[in-house]
Every structure is written in structure tokens, then in C-alpha cells.
Write a protein that holds these residues in place. Structure first.
Motif, PDB file in Angstrom:
ATOM      1  N   ILE A   1     -38.302  14.286  36.115  1.00 43.41           N
ATOM      2  CA  ILE A   1     -37.019  13.722  35.687  1.00 43.41           C
ATOM      3  C   ILE A   1     -36.700  12.497  36.537  1.00 43.41           C
ATOM      4  O   ILE A   1     -36.991  12.467  37.736  1.00 43.41           O
ATOM      5  CB  ILE A   1     -35.890  14.775  35.762  1.00 43.41           C
ATOM      6  CG1 ILE A   1     -34.571  14.229  35.197  1.00 43.41           C
ATOM      7  CG2 ILE A   1     -35.730  15.324  37.159  1.00 43.41           C
ATOM      8  CD1 ILE A   1     -33.497  15.305  34.997  1.00 43.41           C
ATOM      9  N   ASN A   2     -36.131  11.493  35.926  1.00 43.42           N
ATOM     10  CA  ASN A   2     -35.751  10.260  36.599  1.00 43.42           C
ATOM     11  C   ASN A   2     -34.670  10.539  37.651  1.00 43.42           C
ATOM     12  O   ASN A   2     -33.786  11.358  37.425  1.00 43.42           O
ATOM     13  CB  ASN A   2     -35.228   9.275  35.541  1.00 43.42           C
ATOM     14  CG  ASN A   2     -34.801   7.963  36.118  1.00 43.42           C
ATOM     15  OD1 ASN A   2     -33.678   7.831  36.590  1.00 43.42           O
ATOM     16  ND2 ASN A   2     -35.688   6.997  36.081  1.00 43.42           N
TER      17      ASN A   2
ATOM     18  N   ASP B   1     -31.046  10.306  36.305  1.00 42.11           N
ATOM     19  CA  ASP B   1     -30.689  11.429  35.443  1.00 42.11           C
ATOM     20  C   ASP B   1     -30.478  12.693  36.271  1.00 42.11           C
ATOM     21  O   ASP B   1     -29.527  13.449  36.042  1.00 42.11           O
ATOM     22  CB  ASP B   1     -31.777  11.684  34.398  1.00 42.11           C
ATOM     23  CG  ASP B   1     -31.905  10.557  33.385  1.00 42.11           C
ATOM     24  OD1 ASP B   1     -30.925   9.803  33.200  1.00 42.11           O
ATOM     25  OD2 ASP B   1     -32.980  10.438  32.781  1.00 42.11           O
TER      26      ASP B   1
ATOM     27  N   SER C   1     -34.143  23.383  23.756  1.00 44.85           N
ATOM     28  CA  SER C   1     -34.148  22.615  22.509  1.00 44.85           C
ATOM     29  C   SER C   1     -33.686  23.543  21.400  1.00 44.85           C
ATOM     30  O   SER C   1     -33.451  24.734  21.627  1.00 44.85           O
ATOM     31  CB  SER C   1     -35.557  22.085  22.199  1.00 44.85           C
ATOM     32  OG  SER C   1     -36.374  23.109  21.659  1.00 44.85           O
TER      33      SER C   1
ATOM     34  N   SER D   1     -40.782   8.784  35.590  1.00 45.36           N
ATOM     35  CA  SER D   1     -40.151   9.061  34.295  1.00 45.36           C
ATOM     36  C   SER D   1     -39.026   8.064  34.052  1.00 45.36           C
ATOM     37  O   SER D   1     -38.160   7.881  34.904  1.00 45.36           O
ATOM     38  CB  SER D   1     -39.579  10.477  34.261  1.00 45.36           C
ATOM     39  OG  SER D   1     -40.610  11.418  34.260  1.00 45.36           O
TER      40      SER D   1
ATOM     41  N   ALA E   1     -35.511   6.565  32.628  1.00 42.71           N
ATOM     42  CA  ALA E   1     -34.186   7.163  32.438  1.00 42.71           C
ATOM     43  C   ALA E   1     -34.072   7.686  31.010  1.00 42.71           C
ATOM     44  O   ALA E   1     -34.529   7.046  30.067  1.00 42.71           O
ATOM     45  CB  ALA E   1     -33.100   6.134  32.715  1.00 42.71           C
ATOM     46  N   GLY E   2     -33.503   8.879  30.869  1.00 42.19           N
ATOM     47  CA  GLY E   2     -33.311   9.468  29.556  1.00 42.19           C
ATOM     48  C   GLY E   2     -34.504  10.223  29.012  1.00 42.19           C
ATOM     49  O   GLY E   2     -34.458  10.745  27.900  1.00 42.19           O
ATOM     50  N   VAL E   3     -35.590  10.286  29.789  1.00 44.51           N
ATOM     51  CA  VAL E   3     -36.822  10.949  29.347  1.00 44.51           C
ATOM     52  C   VAL E   3     -37.259  11.944  30.404  1.00 44.51           C
ATOM     53  O   VAL E   3     -37.244  11.637  31.595  1.00 44.51           O
ATOM     54  CB  VAL E   3     -37.953   9.914  29.126  1.00 44.51           C
ATOM     55  CG1 VAL E   3     -39.258  10.596  28.770  1.00 44.51           C
ATOM     56  CG2 VAL E   3     -37.570   8.912  28.061  1.00 44.51           C
TER      57      VAL E   3
ATOM     58  N   ALA F   1     -35.960  16.549  21.364  1.00 47.33           N
ATOM     59  CA  ALA F   1     -34.653  16.384  22.010  1.00 47.33           C
ATOM     60  C   ALA F   1     -34.339  17.676  22.762  1.00 47.33           C
ATOM     61  O   ALA F   1     -34.515  18.771  22.224  1.00 47.33           O
ATOM     62  CB  ALA F   1     -33.575  16.122  20.969  1.00 47.33           C
TER      63      ALA F   1
ATOM     64  N   ARG G   1     -31.854  19.670  26.109  1.00 49.73           N
ATOM     65  CA  ARG G   1     -30.723  19.713  27.025  1.00 49.73           C
ATOM     66  C   ARG G   1     -31.231  20.351  28.307  1.00 49.73           C
ATOM     67  O   ARG G   1     -32.006  21.303  28.274  1.00 49.73           O
ATOM     68  CB  ARG G   1     -29.603  20.562  26.401  1.00 49.73           C
ATOM     69  CG  ARG G   1     -28.381  20.717  27.270  1.00 49.73           C
ATOM     70  CD  ARG G   1     -27.283  21.547  26.586  1.00 49.73           C
ATOM     71  NE  ARG G   1     -27.646  22.966  26.519  1.00 49.73           N
ATOM     72  CZ  ARG G   1     -27.919  23.646  25.412  1.00 49.73           C
ATOM     73  NH1 ARG G   1     -27.907  23.050  24.231  1.00 49.73           N
ATOM     74  NH2 ARG G   1     -28.216  24.923  25.456  1.00 49.73           N
TER      75      ARG G   1
END
Length: 83
Positions: free
Chosen positions: A3-4, A7, A23, A38, A40-42, A75, A77
Motif C-alpha cells: 500500500i502507498n 494511503d 470486495s 504502489s 496512490a489509490g492502488v 475494487a 475496501r
């Protein structure tokens, strides 16, 4: 799960912390690896090891021509796992 840093900070996640990736298809628990690799957002997870059953949160669809699994994009969470 990679994870970034931005984030991770926004979600209050620290490196090595256990988190839950959710998911609409399922969920899996994993350890967070905070890394600038990674974007951002990924997030990124390996699906080669039984310890991280990433396929639980991805689409089981096959390419209709080649009969290979669809690119593993989903996608999700991210949730913190209570200690």
C-alpha cells in the motif's frame, strides 16, 4: 498487501499491521507493507501463496478465447483488524 504511504497514513495503517481487504466477492486478511512502489489509490497482493488467498476478492472470469484468468483487478475496501 503493498500500500502507498499516503494511503496507509490516511487509513491509519502502519507497516506490518494486519488488515482486511474486502470486495463484493469476498474478503481476506493480510499484513500491510507500506511502500512507495504502489501508486496512490492502488494496492497490490500476490496470489501465488496460500497465506494470502487473493483470489477470494477477485473475479473468477476466464478470457473467452484464451481460457486464462482475467487480469486480477478488483475494487476493494481496506479495514483495520482489531488487535
Amino acid at each position: 498487501m503493498e500500500i502507498n504511504p499516503g494511503d496507509a497514513s490516511a487509513l491509519g495503517i502502519i507497516d506490518g499491521e494486519k488488515i482486511k481487504v474486502v470486495s463484493r466477492r469476498g474478503e481476506v486478511k493480510a499484513r500491510a507493507k507500506v511502500t512507495g512502489v504502489s501508486p496512490a489509490g492502488v494496492i497490490s497482493m500476490s496470489f501465488h501463496f496460500a497465506e494470502s488467498p487473493t483470489n477470494m476478492v477477485t473475479n473468477p472470469a476466464l478470457d473467452p478465447v484464451a481460457k486464462i484468468p482475467e487480469l486480477k483487478v478488483s475494487a476493494v475496501r481496506i479495514e483495520k483488524v482489531p488487535a
